[in-house]
Design a protein around this motif. Structure first.
Motif, PDB file in Angstrom:
ATOM      1  N   VAL A 124      54.412  22.394  15.657  1.00 14.21           N
ATOM      2  CA  VAL A 124      53.390  22.058  16.217  1.00 14.21           C
ATOM      3  C   VAL A 124      52.492  22.765  16.826  1.00 14.21           C
ATOM      4  N   VAL A 125      52.662  23.985  17.249  1.00 16.65           N
ATOM      5  CA  VAL A 125      51.125  25.170  17.084  1.00 16.65           C
ATOM      6  C   VAL A 125      50.513  24.987  16.509  1.00 16.65           C
ATOM      7  N   ASP A 126      51.209  25.338  14.450  1.00 12.67           N
ATOM      8  CA  ASP A 126      50.122  26.059  13.648  1.00 12.67           C
ATOM      9  C   ASP A 126      50.319  24.730  13.197  1.00 12.67           C
ATOM     10  N   SER A 127      50.710  23.828  12.977  1.00 11.88           N
ATOM     11  CA  SER A 127      50.755  22.471  12.078  1.00 11.88           C
ATOM     12  C   SER A 127      51.242  23.448  10.448  1.00 11.88           C
ATOM     13  N   VAL A 128      51.862  24.138  10.515  1.00  8.85           N
ATOM     14  CA  VAL A 128      52.441  24.754   9.296  1.00  8.85           C
ATOM     15  C   VAL A 128      53.523  24.556   8.602  1.00  8.85           C
ATOM     16  N   SER A 129      53.862  24.296   7.320  1.00  4.27           N
ATOM     17  CA  SER A 129      55.526  24.066   7.642  1.00  4.27           C
ATOM     18  C   SER A 129      56.448  25.483   7.333  1.00  4.27           C
ATOM     19  N   LEU A 130      57.274  25.531   8.365  1.00  4.17           N
ATOM     20  CA  LEU A 130      58.721  26.189   8.701  1.00  4.17           C
ATOM     21  C   LEU A 130      58.818  27.045   7.159  1.00  4.17           C
ATOM     22  N   ALA A 131      58.894  26.414   5.865  1.00  2.96           N
ATOM     23  CA  ALA A 131      59.025  26.885   4.741  1.00  2.96           C
ATOM     24  C   ALA A 131      58.339  27.602   4.150  1.00  2.96           C
ATOM     25  N   VAL A 142      44.167  35.269   7.830  1.00  2.00           N
ATOM     26  CA  VAL A 142      44.078  35.614  10.256  1.00  2.00           C
ATOM     27  C   VAL A 142      43.176  35.541  10.854  1.00  2.00           C
ATOM     28  N   ASP A 143      43.347  34.207  11.953  1.00  2.00           N
ATOM     29  CA  ASP A 143      42.098  34.113  13.021  1.00  2.00           C
ATOM     30  C   ASP A 143      41.737  34.898  13.794  1.00  2.00           C
ATOM     31  N   GLN A 144      40.683  35.584  12.897  1.00  2.00           N
ATOM     32  CA  GLN A 144      40.723  37.108  13.916  1.00  2.00           C
ATOM     33  C   GLN A 144      39.940  36.838  14.851  1.00  2.00           C
ATOM     34  N   GLU A 145      40.068  35.800  15.371  1.00  2.00           N
ATOM     35  CA  GLU A 145      39.296  35.980  16.752  1.00  2.00           C
ATOM     36  C   GLU A 145      40.417  35.405  17.702  1.00  2.00           C
ATOM     37  N   ALA A 146      41.026  34.252  17.051  1.00  2.00           N
ATOM     38  CA  ALA A 146      42.915  33.547  17.767  1.00  2.00           C
ATOM     39  C   ALA A 146      43.207  34.994  18.097  1.00  2.00           C
ATOM     40  N   THR A 147      43.665  35.956  17.047  1.00  2.00           N
ATOM     41  CA  THR A 147      44.175  37.256  16.869  1.00  2.00           C
ATOM     42  C   THR A 147      43.803  38.316  18.241  1.00  2.00           C
ATOM     43  N   LEU A 148      42.287  38.455  18.163  1.00  2.00           N
ATOM     44  CA  LEU A 148      41.661  39.141  19.290  1.00  2.00           C
ATOM     45  C   LEU A 148      42.363  38.408  20.391  1.00  2.00           C
ATOM     46  N   GLN A 149      42.123  37.935  21.303  1.00  3.50           N
ATOM     47  CA  GLN A 149      42.553  37.182  22.084  1.00  3.50           C
ATOM     48  C   GLN A 149      44.736  37.670  22.721  1.00  3.50           C
ATOM     49  N   SER A 150      45.021  37.091  21.336  1.00  2.12           N
ATOM     50  CA  SER A 150      46.845  36.885  21.189  1.00  2.12           C
ATOM     51  C   SER A 150      46.997  38.593  20.960  1.00  2.12           C
ATOM     52  N   TYR A 151      46.283  39.778  20.559  1.00  2.00           N
ATOM     53  CA  TYR A 151      47.091  41.459  19.929  1.00  2.00           C
ATOM     54  C   TYR A 151      48.011  41.726  20.865  1.00  2.00           C
ATOM     55  N   PRO A 152      49.105  42.411  20.450  1.00  2.00           N
ATOM     56  CA  PRO A 152      49.316  42.685  19.186  1.00  2.00           C
ATOM     57  C   PRO A 152      49.736  41.067  18.701  1.00  2.00           C
ATOM     58  N   ASN A 153      49.925  40.277  18.942  1.00  2.00           N
ATOM     59  CA  ASN A 153      50.374  39.179  17.958  1.00  2.00           C
ATOM     60  C   ASN A 153      49.110  39.185  17.118  1.00  2.00           C
ATOM     61  N   ILE A 154      50.356  38.731  15.655  1.00  2.00           N
ATOM     62  CA  ILE A 154      48.893  38.360  14.647  1.00  2.00           C
ATOM     63  C   ILE A 154      48.831  36.984  14.600  1.00  2.00           C
ATOM     64  N   ILE A 155      47.912  35.700  14.327  1.00  2.00           N
ATOM     65  CA  ILE A 155      47.493  34.229  14.123  1.00  2.00           C
ATOM     66  C   ILE A 155      46.912  34.851  12.990  1.00  2.00           C
ATOM     67  N   ARG A 156      47.860  33.301  11.563  1.00  2.00           N
ATOM     68  CA  ARG A 156      46.646  32.764  10.636  1.00  2.00           C
ATOM     69  C   ARG A 156      46.451  31.921  10.829  1.00  2.00           C
ATOM     70  N   ASP A 157      45.331  31.516  10.094  1.00  2.00           N
ATOM     71  CA  ASP A 157      44.931  30.442  10.315  1.00  2.00           C
ATOM     72  C   ASP A 157      45.748  28.926   8.686  1.00  2.00           C
ATOM     73  N   TYR A 158      46.722  28.609   8.856  1.00  2.00           N
ATOM     74  CA  TYR A 158      47.808  28.186   8.347  1.00  2.00           C
ATOM     75  C   TYR A 158      46.642  26.873   7.968  1.00  2.00           C
ATOM     76  N   SER A 159      45.692  26.612   8.377  1.00  2.00           N
ATOM     77  CA  SER A 159      44.622  25.450   7.832  1.00  2.00           C
ATOM     78  C   SER A 159      44.678  25.580   6.416  1.00  2.00           C
ATOM     79  N   ARG A 160      44.251  27.281   5.942  1.00  2.00           N
ATOM     80  CA  ARG A 160      43.810  28.385   4.681  1.00  2.00           C
ATOM     81  C   ARG A 160      44.962  28.612   4.331  1.00  2.00           C
ATOM     82  N   GLN A 161      45.821  27.871   4.457  1.00  2.00           N
ATOM     83  CA  GLN A 161      47.511  28.368   3.348  1.00  2.00           C
ATOM     84  C   GLN A 161      47.088  28.394   2.617  1.00  2.00           C
TER      85      GLN A 161
END
Length: 795
Positions: A588-595, A693-712
């Motif tokens: 729900v958060v990242d809109s990506v298939s867990l596959a 990597v979504d660099q703006e979101a990752t900067l806010q959540s670092y050290p968690n790395i956040i990916r832009d799954y709309s661009r999978q």
């Protein structure tokens, strides 16, 4: 300390090389059992010979034979009996230090051909799973190049099987499916994890925890699963453990650059005047040295592990056998701060988790053969536990500033019953499973956009029933099998509506010619898997289970292929496959298939999902396999495929993380005289699609790395290409064998792909600069050559 280990190995090697002329090569012997493949009844008077020699033996009233006074080297061993097809085992390596039993199961010869000797196909399948089934012998496993005695790495040489990006982890990815779509069985006892530091909710990890010295064989089915196997979408991996020696005590010691292991086996309660005991055991323990190696080369993390494995077998009589078996591990991944600042190592140091994990699986099974040879039944009671403490900190070195904590335990208690009945030409199989799932988790994620905090525990019941019928027609040329299973649970909202998980399956095979060289195979089936406990146990802010409406994941398989037996020891096959997925969990958060997930070290599925994802994988697969003949063996496999999954938009299929398109593997070896052997493995994996990597979101959540799954799929890593080479040399002395092996991973120093790395901007002293900024870490060469030296002693 590491230098001392290498010094000891080198000293022993030099001593043996220069002193071998002082010792006469010891003679060897081996034995085993010959049984009816269908009823498992001992065949009395069967003939077993070593091909190319005059040595052989005849089985006694127990179906046991023994051949003595053998020159130690590799042979082809054959067994024959009147009215049965002749069977051969290739690459049987005979050692003066003893070898496991060489057992045979012979099939009835229903088609008598004048002037033609019918030999059993060494790649023979059964009616239930006529396709995509691969088997590895103990010798193929033990000497696998680049595998370092790791069965999960060995499995990656099989057709359609790949690993994760860079080849570092032991994820088993079959024909584009996710790593958690497979199930693993140890003598009929299901094991959830076969790796150290396993990813909870998935199954992969960097190091396998099963001891190769235990195995009589390994079988991988990547389609047409028999109905007794539940919770599988992509593959069934069966590990057949051998029984401990019932006649004498034997030992195996293994020391390599990364680990040491000892295996012991023998009879229990054997009386002095008895030739054999009705009770036997085999047990092992293994200790890693990886943490010493990593510390010596100043890596930022130290993996430390132990594992153990055991099997106790007792035969009450010719018809009843009791087996108690188990496996377990202790894992500790700690932080090691490098002496000098390095941007890449600092990024790893920031993002690596602190892991303390232990797992155990144990089971008791009773197998009863019916005295009229009309079938058999198996009843198994087992339990498995995974305890996972997973933490990340802003300061991992001092463990300050908690970012993520996951302290959870998964446990299952299972009762499994299976009945096989022979009625004239039909074989019927039916059974059931009842299991209690127990799960607890204290989990906290400190993140401004996706954080959560909960502490819960629950238990529920899972259950399933299955049935299958099989028969051969037209003098065994046509094989047909049909079956079904249904599964349910008491936790999810629709879990007891078992009609939703009705999973039929049908398979067929037909052999065209009288010599049984050409065979066409086909299967169609529907399979289901319950979402991982990490998904089911996730709790929202109102302390409600957010995913109780999760559905079973569905996978429909359609596979067809043709196989040609080139010689009695070689074959080629071509298969086409199509897998269609429904109800795949979507984040729900990242809109990506867990596959697309499960190939990292974090926890898979600890989030809110919806069961709306679709998927498809399809392609063609070519295989050429040659068993050891004329001192050469080889497996060449090529898979051309696509793997695509949707998120919430069911009309938009995106390339999955496992969509490499091209997968090529070659494994082969040559055995020289005087017990020398050289083997090699070559793997090629096409470009790996990832989400950037979504660099703006990752900067806010670092050290968690956040990916832009709309661009999978927008980010494509270079192809993976690696060659591993191994050299073995054995010396056989009186009653013991000494084996030295040297292997080189990435022998041609090829640059292996790795994901782009990001970290905080720091100065030359490693201090974070203000304002905080996320920067791309300069990539370093990932083309290291990894040597491994080891010894194996059988005595």
């Amino acid at each position: 300390m590491k230098r001392n280990i290498f010094g000891l190995i080198s000293t022993v090697i030099v001593f043996v090389i220069f002193s071998q002329s002082l010792f006469a090569q010891g003679k060897a012997s081996f034995g085993g059992y010959v049984r009816d493949a269908k009823t498992e009844e001992p065949l009395i008077g069967a003939t077993v010979i070593i091909e190319g020699t005059e040595l052989g033996a005849v089985t006694n009233v127990d179906g046991y034979y023994e051949i003595k006074n053998i020159e130690p080297k590799s042979y082809t061993v054959s067994a024959s009996f009147v009215g049965f097809e002749k069977a051969s085992k290739f690459n049987v390596t005979v050692r003066s230090g003893g070898i496991p039993n060489v057992n045979f199961e012979l099939s009835e010869d229903v088609e008598q051909l004048e002037g033609v000797t019918v030999r059993a196909n060494p790649f023979k399948k059964n009616e239930e799973t006529p396709l995509s089934i691969q088997k590895l012998s103990p010798e193929e496993i033990a000497t696998y190049p680049g595998g370092n005695n790791d069965i999960a790495k060995v499995a990656q040489s099989l057709p359609g099987v790949s690993g994760s990006v860079g080849g570092f982890r032991n994820d088993i990815i079959i024909r584009g499916g996710a790593p958690n779509e497979n199930v693993y069985y140890l003598d009929g006892i299901e094991i959830p994890n076969i790796n150290h530091f396993s990813t909870q909710g998935s199954a992969g990890g960097p190091v396998g925890l099963l001891n190769v010295s235990f195995f009589e064989g390994v079988t991988l089915s990547s389609s047409a699963f028999a109905s007794q196997y539940d919770n599988v979408l992509s593959g069934v991996l069966q590990f057949d453990q051998r029984d401990g020696n019932r006649r004498e005590f034997r030992n195996n010691f293994r020391l390599s650059s990364s680990e040491a292991a000892i295996t012991t086996e023998g009879p229990l309660f054997k009386k002095k005047d008895e030739e054999k005991s009705n009770t036997s055991f085999i047990a092992s323990v293994r200790r890693s040295y990886l943490q010493l190696l990593f510390q010596a080369i100043d890596l930022p993390f130290l993996p430390d592990y132990w594992d153990y494995q055991y099997k106790l077998t007792h035969k009450f009589d010719d018809y009843n056998e009791l087996v108690f078996t188990g496996v377990g591990s202790l894992d500790d991944l700690t932080i090691n701060a490098p002496d000098d600042f390095d941007a890449e190592q600092q990024a790893v140091l920031d993002q690596i988790p602190v892991i303390k994990q232990w797992s155990t699986t144990s089971g008791l099974s009773w197998k009863r053969r019916f005295k009229d040879n009309s079938g058999f039944m198996t009843t198994a009671l087992s339990t498995n536990i995974l305890n996972n403490q997973f933490q990340q900190f802003e300061d991992n070195v001092n463990q300050e500033g908690l970012v993520f904590s996951n302290n959870s335990q998964e446990q299952e208690v299972k009762l499994r019953y299976n009945l096989t009945k022979f009625m004239e030409d039909w074989t019927f199989n039916t059974g059931f499973i009842v299991q209690e799932a127990i799960y607890s988790n204290n989990s906290e994620l400190l993140d401004p956009n996706r954080g959560f905090n909960y502490d819960n525990s629950f238990n529920f019941t899972r259950y399933g029933v299955n049935a299958q019928a099989s028969r051969n027609f037209v003098n065994d040329r046509l094989g047909l099998s049909a079956g079904f299973r249904v599964d349910g649970n008491t936790f999810t909202e629709t879990g007891n509506e078992i009609y939703r998980t009705f999973s039929p399956r049908f398979s067929a095979s037909y052999t065209f010619d009288e010599k049984r060289k050409w065979t066409v195979n086909a299967s169609v089936g529907r399979y289901f898997k319950i979402p991982p406990y990490t998904i089911l146990g996730f709790t929202d802010q109102n302390n409600n289970y957010a995913n109780k409406d999760a559905e079973y994941i569905q996978s429909d398989h359609l596979v067809a292929g043709i196989e040609y037996l080139v010689t009695p020891s070689s074959r080629f096959s071509i298969e086409g496959f199509y897998k269609k997925y429904d109800n795949y969990p979507v984040s729900v958060v990242d809109s990506v298939s867990l596959a697309n997930l499960g190939g990292g070290f974090s926890v898979l599925g600890n989030e809110n999902i919806e069961s709306v994802g679709l998927g498809r994988t399809y392609g063609m697969e070519f295989l050429y396999q040659r068993k050891l003949t004329k001192d050469f063996y080889a497996i060449l496999a090529y898979t051309l495929y696509r793997s695509e999954f949707t998120g919430f938009d069911k009309d938009e299929y995106l390339r999955s993380t496992w969509d490499n398109r091209n997968l090529l593997t070659f494994t082969g070896g040559y055995k020289f005289g005087n017990n020398w052997e050289i083997s090699a493995r070559v793997r090629y994996l096409g470009k790996t699609p990832l989400a950037p990597v979504d660099q703006e979101a990752t900067l806010q959540s670092y050290p968690n790395i956040i990916r832009d799954y709309s661009r999978q799929g927008d980010l494509l890593l270079d192809p993976f290409n690696q060659t591993d080479i191994r050299i073995d040399k054995k010396w056989n002395f009186d009653n013991w064998t000494f084996n030295v092996f040297f292997e080189v991973q990435n022998a041609f120093v090829q640059d292996l792909p790795s994901e782009p790395s990001f970290g905080l901007r720091r100065n030359d002293d490693g201090e974070v600069q203000q304002p905080r900024e996320l920067v791309r870490v300069t990539d370093v060469s990932n083309s290291s050559l990894l040597p491994n030296l080891g010894i194996v002693i059988d005595f």
